[in-house]
Write an enzyme that holds these catalytic residues in place. Structure first.
Site, PDB file in Angstrom:
ATOM      1  CG  ASP A  57     -14.134  83.924   3.001  1.00 48.80           C
ATOM      2  OD1 ASP A  57     -14.420  83.673   3.934  1.00 48.80           O
ATOM      3  OD2 ASP A  57     -14.951  85.172   1.988  1.00 48.80           O
ATOM      4  CB  CYS A  62     -10.678  89.029   5.644  1.00 49.13           C
ATOM      5  SG  CYS A  62     -12.483  89.840   5.458  1.00 49.13           S
ATOM      6  CB  THR A  63     -13.558  89.621   0.626  1.00 46.22           C
ATOM      7  OG1 THR A  63     -12.150  88.197   0.449  1.00 46.22           O
ATOM      8  CG2 THR A  63     -14.477  90.411  -0.363  1.00 46.22           C
ATOM      9  CB  THR A  70     -18.157  89.146   7.854  1.00 44.11           C
ATOM     10  OG1 THR A  70     -18.218  88.713   6.838  1.00 44.11           O
ATOM     11  CG2 THR A  70     -18.874  90.365   7.421  1.00 44.11           C
ATOM     12  CB  CYS A  71     -15.773  85.201   7.953  1.00 43.05           C
ATOM     13  SG  CYS A  71     -17.006  85.063   7.272  1.00 43.05           S
ATOM     14  NE  ARG A  72     -11.087  85.026   4.780  1.00 43.53           N
ATOM     15  CZ  ARG A  72     -10.765  84.975   3.635  1.00 43.53           C
ATOM     16  NH1 ARG A  72      -9.940  84.483   3.488  1.00 43.53           N
ATOM     17  NH2 ARG A  72     -11.665  86.262   2.460  1.00 43.53           N
TER      18      ARG A  72
END
Length: 149
Positions: free
Chosen positions: A119, A15-16, A19-21
């Protein structure tokens, strides 16, 4: 390069900011593999624009825990040459991530999970849960791609 058994497959969720996905996808897919008793797959995650060492987003940790996975010790990591080497499949959260990776790896080594995973960064737990559910829905897509590798 990391040495692994010949039949070991390595999946990296991308992901970017990592920290999330992609961290949620990593721990949820590890749980999925464990539940299915699959042992020849190594799973990790990274971010195209990640900084090294950031924790997972609070809501990502909460939702992962609700779904039986643990993200509390996650530390973000950027995409690098060590990650690229030896990876069987890059599972990207968006078309943009996939296109960026295709500058570095063969096109057939990248897929976009489902039709892309929005996101949830900065949003509430409900949006993180929607994100996690969409990730889980894509696990069969990953399994079918691994069968071809």
């Amino acid at each position: 390069m990391i040495q692994r058994a010949d039949n070991m497959k390595r999946i990296i969720f991308v992901c970017t900011g990592n920290t999330c996905r992609s961290p949620m996808a990593k721990v949820l897919f590890e749980k999925h593999l464990n539940d299915k008793k699959v042992q020849n797959v190594e799973v990790d995650s990274c971010g195209i624009f990640a900084t090294k060492g950031s924790p997972a987003a609070k809501n990502a940790v909460i939702i992962a825990k609700k779904l039986g996975a643990d993200l509390k010790d996650h530390k973000s990591k950027p995409l690098n040459n060590e990650i690229i080497q030896g990876t069987s499949l890059f599972v990207c959260m968006s078309e943009k991530h996939s296109l960026m990776l295709q500058r570095l790896v063969a096109q057939d080594k990248t897929i976009v999970l489902g039709d892309g995973i929005p996101d949830p960064y900065g949003q509430n737990e409900g949006e993180y849960m929607k994100c996690a559910q969409k990730i889980i829905e894509g696990f069969e897509q990953i399994a079918s791609m691994l069968d071809k590798k």
